[in-house]
Design a protein around this motif. Structure first.
Motif, mmCIF file in Angstrom:
data_model
loop_
_atom_site.group_PDB
_atom_site.id
_atom_site.type_symbol
_atom_site.label_atom_id
_atom_site.label_comp_id
_atom_site.label_asym_id
_atom_site.label_seq_id
_atom_site.Cartn_x
_atom_site.Cartn_y
_atom_site.Cartn_z
ATOM 1 N N TYR A 1 61.358 -5.310 35.807
ATOM 2 C CA TYR A 1 60.941 -4.044 36.355
ATOM 3 C C TYR A 1 62.076 -3.455 37.174
ATOM 4 N N MET A 2 62.165 -2.135 37.224
ATOM 5 C CA MET A 2 63.268 -1.451 37.911
ATOM 6 C C MET A 2 62.939 -1.223 39.374
ATOM 7 N N GLU A 3 63.983 -1.267 40.174
ATOM 8 C CA GLU A 3 63.839 -0.937 41.588
ATOM 9 C C GLU A 3 63.505 0.551 41.712
ATOM 10 N N LEU A 4 62.729 0.899 42.721
ATOM 11 C CA LEU A 4 62.299 2.278 42.916
ATOM 12 C C LEU A 4 63.483 3.205 43.191
ATOM 13 N N TRP A 5 64.447 2.738 43.973
ATOM 14 C CA TRP A 5 65.614 3.569 44.286
ATOM 15 C C TRP A 5 66.401 3.896 43.029
ATOM 16 N N ILE B 1 65.198 4.179 39.961
ATOM 17 C CA ILE B 1 64.435 5.190 39.223
ATOM 18 C C ILE B 1 64.692 6.573 39.814
ATOM 19 N N PHE B 2 64.664 6.674 41.155
ATOM 20 C CA PHE B 2 64.933 7.955 41.809
ATOM 21 C C PHE B 2 66.365 8.419 41.553
ATOM 22 N N SER C 1 66.658 9.532 37.898
ATOM 23 C CA SER C 1 65.916 10.790 37.735
ATOM 24 C C SER C 1 66.689 11.950 38.334
#
Length: 171
Positions: free
Chosen positions: A1-5, A7-8, A11
């Motif tokens: 799973y990817m880290e949230l940072w 993904i941001f 994006s």
């Protein structure tokens, strides 16, 4: 799973790239002042809901002055950016615009007394070297710097750095 940072960050990069392409597409055949006006008005509408959360208007004179200065600097910056996008190919304008980092380094050092480290200097110089390589034409160094679009992009980068300094001071 990817880290949230991550993904941001991805994006943001994707949306930023698409935004630049759309701006260039629109500004090739439309007025930059009208585009800047509409973009700023529509962007401002998105901030209206955020005003419901802890919104405070400055009460001291310095706060009001810095807000007015910020408005003026951002207005000039936005007009310069959109005109430079209209005049210059993205493949040249975007890398040349990264000279903003040089201006930010200098302005933050002189106006905000921020630290000036060796790594910041080396990183900034490498970006400046990249801009030099990008604007180089055989037989005449800095020849693209005579192009009005490149000059406006560099001025826009300076104004964007100045706007960042004003915002940092306000915050």
């Amino acid at each position: 799973y990817m880290e949230l940072w991550l993904i941001f960050a991805l994006s943001s990069a994707l949306i930023g790239g698409m935004s630049s392409l759309m701006q260039r597409y629109i500004l090739r055949s439309h007025d930059f002042v009208s585009y800047a006006f509409l973009f700023q008005i529509l962007s401002g509408l998105f901030f209206i809901p955020l005003m419901l959360f802890d919104f405070k208007v400055p009460t001291d004179i310095f706060g009001i002055e810095i807000v007015l200065l910020g408005i003026a600097v951002w207005t000039i910056t936005s007009l310069c950016i959109y005109k430079s996008v209209q005049m210059l190919e993205i493949s040249i304008g975007s890398p040349v615009g990264s000279v903003k980092i040089l201006f930010l380094l200098l302005l933050s050092y002189f106006l905000l007394s921020e630290s000036l480290t060796t790594s910041k200097i080396i990183g900034t110089l490498s970006i400046f070297l990249g801009m030099f390589i990008l604007t180089y034409r055989k037989g005449a160094s800095f020849s693209r710097l005579r192009d009005k679009g490149v000059q406006l992009t560099i001025f826009s980068a300076f104004m964007l750095a100045l706007a960042s300094i004003v915002d940092k001071t306000a915050l």
